[in-house]
Design a protein around this motif. Structure first.
Motif, PDB file in Angstrom:
ATOM      1  N   ALA A  68       0.823  -1.157   0.038  1.00  0.00           N
ATOM      2  CA  ALA A  68      -0.028  -0.052   0.045  1.00  0.00           C
ATOM      3  C   ALA A  68       0.578   1.382  -0.077  1.00  0.00           C
ATOM      4  CB  ALA A  68      -0.855  -0.039   1.272  1.00  0.00           C
TER       5      ALA A  68
ATOM      6  N   ASP B  18      -1.410  -1.799  -4.296  1.00  0.00           N
ATOM      7  CA  ASP B  18      -2.788  -1.652  -2.979  1.00  0.00           C
ATOM      8  C   ASP B  18      -2.731  -0.083  -2.541  1.00  0.00           C
ATOM      9  OD1 ASP B  18      -3.551  -4.031  -3.671  1.00  0.00           O
ATOM     10  OD2 ASP B  18      -2.139  -4.916  -2.176  1.00  0.00           O
TER      11      ASP B  18
ATOM     12  N   ASN C 250      -6.038   1.537  -1.407  1.00  0.00           N
ATOM     13  CA  ASN C 250      -6.368   0.700  -0.110  1.00  0.00           C
ATOM     14  C   ASN C 250      -6.480   1.714   1.086  1.00  0.00           C
ATOM     15  OD1 ASN C 250      -7.303  -1.585  -1.135  1.00  0.00           O
ATOM     16  ND2 ASN C 250      -5.576  -2.804  -0.314  1.00  0.00           N
TER      17      ASN C 250
ATOM     18  N   HIS D 192       2.827  -9.767  -0.827  1.00  0.00           N
ATOM     19  CA  HIS D 192       3.032  -8.678   0.186  1.00  0.00           C
ATOM     20  C   HIS D 192       4.104  -9.088   1.565  1.00  0.00           C
ATOM     21  CE1 HIS D 192       0.974 -11.503   3.493  1.00  0.00           C
ATOM     22  NE2 HIS D 192       0.543 -11.991   2.276  1.00  0.00           N
TER      23      HIS D 192
ATOM     24  N   ASN E  25      -8.864  -5.143   4.008  1.00  0.00           N
ATOM     25  CA  ASN E  25      -8.250  -5.471   2.868  1.00  0.00           C
ATOM     26  C   ASN E  25      -7.027  -5.871   2.907  1.00  0.00           C
ATOM     27  OD1 ASN E  25     -10.072  -4.871   0.115  1.00  0.00           O
ATOM     28  ND2 ASN E  25     -10.433  -3.282   1.724  1.00  0.00           N
TER      29      ASN E  25
END
Length: 137
Positions: free
Chosen positions: A18, A24, A27, A53, A84
């Motif tokens: 993220a 991501d 998110n 991840h 998420n």
């Protein structure tokens, strides 16, 4: 020196998929970027989810400082982010380089050991650097 968090909000340390420029990032739902940061050298960084991840855990020895970003989030933004996150991730306070704490999502060490997840702690300089380097390989 610590800056004040808006009442009802929280500081969240992001160090994986993220981050700005990562897949991501959406998110975070427009959370306010506060600063780049790094953890104190108390953590290890592994690759999980078929390279999807990071898997991070706190350790008493051989820890490294993990680079990332701090965001200020509303409860709604945090709830969306948490919903998420990949399976098995859990929120916990981490210790940052300037003696502040922020919430981050860690991964159970027992699962890292069980699945023998690759340790990239001392190899790439963080998740974004790992992804950039492995994307060109």
């Amino acid at each position: 020196m610590t800056s004040k968090v808006t009442p009802g909000n929280r500081r969240v340390f992001i160090c994986g998929s993220a981050l700005r420029g990562q897949p991501d990032h959406q998110n975070l739902q427009g959370a306010q970027f506060v600063r780049t940061a790094a953890t104190q050298p108390r953590y290890r960084l592994h690759v999980a989810g078929e390279d999807w991840h990071p898997a991070i855990y706190e350790t008493e020895s051989s820890g490294i400082s993990i680079p990332g970003e701090v965001y200020e989030m509303t409860q709604e933004q945090f709830d969306y982010l948490a919903a998420n996150e990949p399976p098995n991730m859990y929120p916990v306070e981490v210790h940052l380089d300037n003696d502040e704490t922020a919430t981050a999502f860690l991964y159970p060490k027992a699962l890292i050991d069980e699945y023998n997840l690759p340790d990239i702690s001392n190899t790439y300089g963080g998740w974004a650097a790992y992804k950039a380097r492995t994307a060109t390989v």
